[in-house]
Structures are given as C-alpha cells and as structure tokens.
Design a protein around this motif. Structure first.
Motif, PDB file in Angstrom:
ATOM      1  N   ARG A  41       0.841  -1.192   0.000  1.00 28.28           N
ATOM      2  CA  ARG A  41       0.000   0.000   0.000  1.00 28.28           C
ATOM      3  C   ARG A  41       0.882   1.250   0.000  1.00 28.28           C
ATOM      4  N   ALA A  42       0.346   2.305  -0.591  1.00 25.16           N
ATOM      5  CA  ALA A  42       1.071   3.571  -0.620  1.00 25.16           C
ATOM      6  C   ALA A  42       1.136   4.151   0.794  1.00 25.16           C
ATOM      7  N   LYS A  43       1.897   5.210   0.924  1.00 25.84           N
ATOM      8  CA  LYS A  43       2.102   5.852   2.219  1.00 25.84           C
ATOM      9  C   LYS A  43       0.788   6.262   2.871  1.00 25.84           C
ATOM     10  N   ARG A  52      -2.518   2.377  -4.524  1.00 32.30           N
ATOM     11  CA  ARG A  52      -2.417   3.362  -5.591  1.00 32.30           C
ATOM     12  C   ARG A  52      -0.946   3.594  -5.910  1.00 32.30           C
ATOM     13  N   GLY A  53      -0.592   3.459  -7.197  1.00 34.69           N
ATOM     14  CA  GLY A  53       0.800   3.622  -7.599  1.00 34.69           C
ATOM     15  C   GLY A  53       1.334   2.353  -8.243  1.00 34.69           C
ATOM     16  N   TYR A  54       2.484   2.456  -8.879  1.00 35.65           N
ATOM     17  CA  TYR A  54       3.010   1.350  -9.682  1.00 35.65           C
ATOM     18  C   TYR A  54       3.189   0.063  -8.866  1.00 35.65           C
ATOM     19  N   LEU A  55       3.918   0.148  -7.754  1.00 34.28           N
ATOM     20  CA  LEU A  55       4.193  -1.064  -6.977  1.00 34.28           C
ATOM     21  C   LEU A  55       2.940  -1.623  -6.305  1.00 34.28           C
ATOM     22  N   GLU A  79     -12.614  -4.212 -12.260  1.00 33.89           N
ATOM     23  CA  GLU A  79     -12.502  -2.795 -11.883  1.00 33.89           C
ATOM     24  C   GLU A  79     -11.137  -2.259 -12.315  1.00 33.89           C
ATOM     25  N   PRO A  80     -11.037  -0.996 -12.778  1.00 33.88           N
ATOM     26  CA  PRO A  80      -9.732  -0.392 -13.048  1.00 33.88           C
ATOM     27  C   PRO A  80      -8.845  -0.444 -11.799  1.00 33.88           C
ATOM     28  N   PRO A  81      -7.524  -0.209 -11.956  1.00 32.99           N
ATOM     29  CA  PRO A  81      -6.844   0.475 -13.049  1.00 32.99           C
ATOM     30  C   PRO A  81      -6.670  -0.403 -14.284  1.00 32.99           C
ATOM     31  N   PRO A  82      -6.168   0.183 -15.384  1.00 37.35           N
ATOM     32  CA  PRO A  82      -6.029  -0.590 -16.624  1.00 37.35           C
ATOM     33  C   PRO A  82      -5.021  -1.729 -16.534  1.00 37.35           C
TER      34      PRO A  82
END
Length: 392
Positions: free
Chosen positions: A68-70, A75-78, A103-106
């Motif tokens: 997970r992001a900070k 959200r984000g690449y990793l 569901e997205p993201p692509p």
C-alpha cells in the motif's frame, strides 16, 4: 430435472468494502444485486485493515496481501503490481467462472484480459473513471499517458461489455476502441442505506460554537481539496467559531494538513479515513459538506460522489470545480456549485452558514432527491443485469 447450477461470477478489484472508497461500495452494491438474482459471487480483492462489515449473503470475499502507498491506499506502480501479479494466477488457477466484473486500473484490466482469454471467460469492465484521461489532465509525461491509454484500450476492446457512469465517459471509452453497442451507461450512485437523513450525529469539534464544514473523502491532486483551506481562511473572520474538518486519505493529505495548521488555533481538524457509517454521522452534524474537482486535472468527466453521499444525509453541499457534479448539485438542489477558487468558496461558506439551507424541510427534500435519483442499489441492479447478460 436436476437443479439449475447458479451462474458463477467473480469480481476482480484492488478495493472492496469496507474500504472507504467509492469503487469499493459500488462493487458491493453490484455483488449484492448479483447474489439477489441467484448468482454465486466471489470477490477477488486485497487485504485491508479497514473496519466494518463487508459481507453479504451469497458473496464470498477472498483477500490477498498487497503493498500500500504511504497514505494507505492501493495506488501507484508497486501497489498495483502487488495486486495484479497474484490476480493473474488467481484468475488462471482459481475456479472457473461464467463471467467476471473487472474494476480499473487498466493494469488490472490487462491482466484480466490475458487470463480470461486463456480460460475463454467473458468479462465486463467497469469504467467508472479513466486513468489515461486523469493522467493526461494531471500533466504526466507523454510516454506514461500513451502507455496508460494503450493498456486501457487493450482492456476495453475485448470486454464483453463496458459499464460506465455518464455520456462523457462513454465517448472516451468508444474512442479507446470499444464497440458502442457494448458500452452501457448505468449512472453513479451512493449508499443510501448508510448515508441517511436520520441517524446518529458525531461531534468532532467540541467546544466550538460556529458553523462546521466537513470534507468527507479522498484528497488527491485531482480533487484540489486545498482550495477549501484557503477559502475557509478568508471566510473565518466573518464566521466566528467556525471549524473545518477534513476526513480521509490521499496524496494531498499532508499538504492540506500543513495548510490547516496555519489557521486559527482549534479551527482545523484532520481525521483519517473511517467507515462510511462514521463519516455519515459527522456529515449529518455539519453546516455544509465540501467536495471539489480541480479544473484541468483529468477528473472533470467524473462525478464527485462524496457530494451526493453527503447530500443523502440532508446536509447541503458546497462543490468547487467543474464537470457533471455541477449539474447534479444544481438540478437536485443539493447546495452550491462554485468555481475552483478560494474567494468563490469563501462566499459559498458564508452564504450557507447564514442561509436556510440547513432547515429541516430543505434537508428532507435533499435526502429524498438523492434516494430517488442516485441510489447505489439501483445502479447495482443495472450492473448486475449487464454482467449476467455477458455470459456465453
């Protein structure tokens, strides 16, 4: 005759209820509608620490650990990769489904297309927003925008159906290569079982005697929520004892909190994301709820669902920005829609604090309009019908 085997449906999404995200709750509504129609539903999603009940009768939720992001979001690449890579195996090696809602993201859409093509399983892509449009509007480098658009096109072109929420997004999806006959506009809805006119009220500013303004939801660069801090600063001399409450997570939370710390002591409260029932209890007690979409940020084609959810409690809304939310706020009499500008926001805060928007009759009318026109249950039923129609 032997009993009919229930239709097997999977939902693939990095977020699902009880995470405090619009996608999480619209997918829960779709899952519940599918289960009511007799489908055997499995949700493939991420592990979360969010509190609250997410289970529905006839729906199994299978969670996988992710990065997970900070700010706690996937959200984000990793973080995307940490969900998408295992998802490939989960779809390839898991149970065979009759259809899958993606569901997205692509990147998730791309992984789903690869796995489901191998397994010859149709899927429906839920394009409630388009990452490529948001990336372009946010000023991402051209190669990133081009790659994102290519992945999005790859996901939608082979989908048995694409679900989207308004005509602007429908046109974008068709430009990506989806056949018009396979693109369905289902609208956007909010959980009117959680965001209700009647219910508990939570006081998050004890000791403050002035108007209370609450921003309930994600604070990313696409939203531009900092405009409310500056607008509040300008209105505060005319609204003694007023409080600004910002509830949620996102890439801009630290910036918003830093700006809030420069306000009059005690006038700013920052709260972490929380279950919808708790958010609703805070919003119910507010003078106005706040929502925004930064102009030119790529998000102007989407509805700010937090505005509609807040209005479902009867609380008037102050929306700053552009896009379909302006029409919804205006047509539904939900509050005030103004430009994304601190002076315009300050004027709206003064107006709503001094006016009759909070009268019991007006609150009831606002909540009734949302129930009739923007219920998440109705949207879920429309999505379920499309998903079941996608079976081979």
């Amino acid at each position: 005759m032997p009993p009919r085997t229930p239709t097997r449906v999977a939902i693939a999404s990095r977020v699902y209820a009880p995470e405090p995200a619009a996608a999480a709750f619209r997918l829960r509504a779709a899952a519940s509608a599918l289960a009511r129609r007799g489908a055997d539903v499995t949700v493939l999603t991420s592990r979360t620490s969010a509190a609250g009940l997410a289970g529905e009768r006839g729906v199994r939720v299978r969670r996988w650990p992710v990065l997970r992001a900070k700010d706690g979001t996937v959200r984000g690449y990793l973080p995307y990769a940490s969900f998408d890579a295992p998802l490939l195996g989960r779809l390839l090696l898991g149970r065979r489904n009759d259809t899958v809602l993606v569901e997205p993201p692509p990147t998730t859409g791309t992984v789903a297309r690869l796995a489901l093509t191998i397994r010859r399983t149709p899927y429906v892509y839920y394009a409630a927003d388009l990452v490529s449009a948001a990336a372009e509007g946010a000023g991402f480098p051209a190669p990133v925008v081009a790659l994102t658009r290519a992945l999005e096109a790859f996901a939608v072109r082979r989908a048995a159906a694409v679900v989207t929420v308004n005509d602007d997004l429908r046109r974008h999806v068709e430009r990506l290569g989806a056949a018009p006959s396979r693109v369905h506009v289902v609208g956007n809805g909010v959980d009117t079982g959680v965001f209700t006119l009647d219910g508990p009220v939570r006081d998050v500013a004890p000791g403050r005697s002035g108007p209370l303004f609450v921003y309930p939801g994600t604070m990313n660069d696409l939203h531009g929520a900092e405009v409310f801090v500056e607008g509040f600063r300008r209105a505060l001399p005319d609204l003694p004892g007023a409080t600004l409450v910002m509830v949620g997570r996102g890439s801009e939370v630290e910036r918003v909190a830093a700006a809030g710390a420069t306000l009059e002591p005690g006038s700013f409260v920052g709260l972490d994301a929380m279950p919808g029932t708790d958010v609703a209890a805070i919003v119910r007690g507010a003078t106005a709820a706040l929502a925004s979409v930064r102009p030119g940020g790529g998000y102007t084609i989407a509805l700010a669902t937090k505005a509609v959810a807040a209005a479902a409690t009867g609380t008037p809304v102050v929306f700053a920005g552009e896009g379909p939310t302006v029409d919804v706020v205006t047509e539904g009499g939900l509050g005030h829609a103004v430009p994304w500008d601190a002076d315009a926001v300050a004027d709206a805060l003064r107006t709503v604090a001094r006016g009759s928007d909070g009268d019991a009759g007006r609150r009831a009318e606002r909540a009734a309009w949302v129930q009739a026109n923007a219920s998440l249950d109705a949207v879920g039923e429309r999505v379920a019908e499309i998903v079941l129609a996608a079976r081979r």
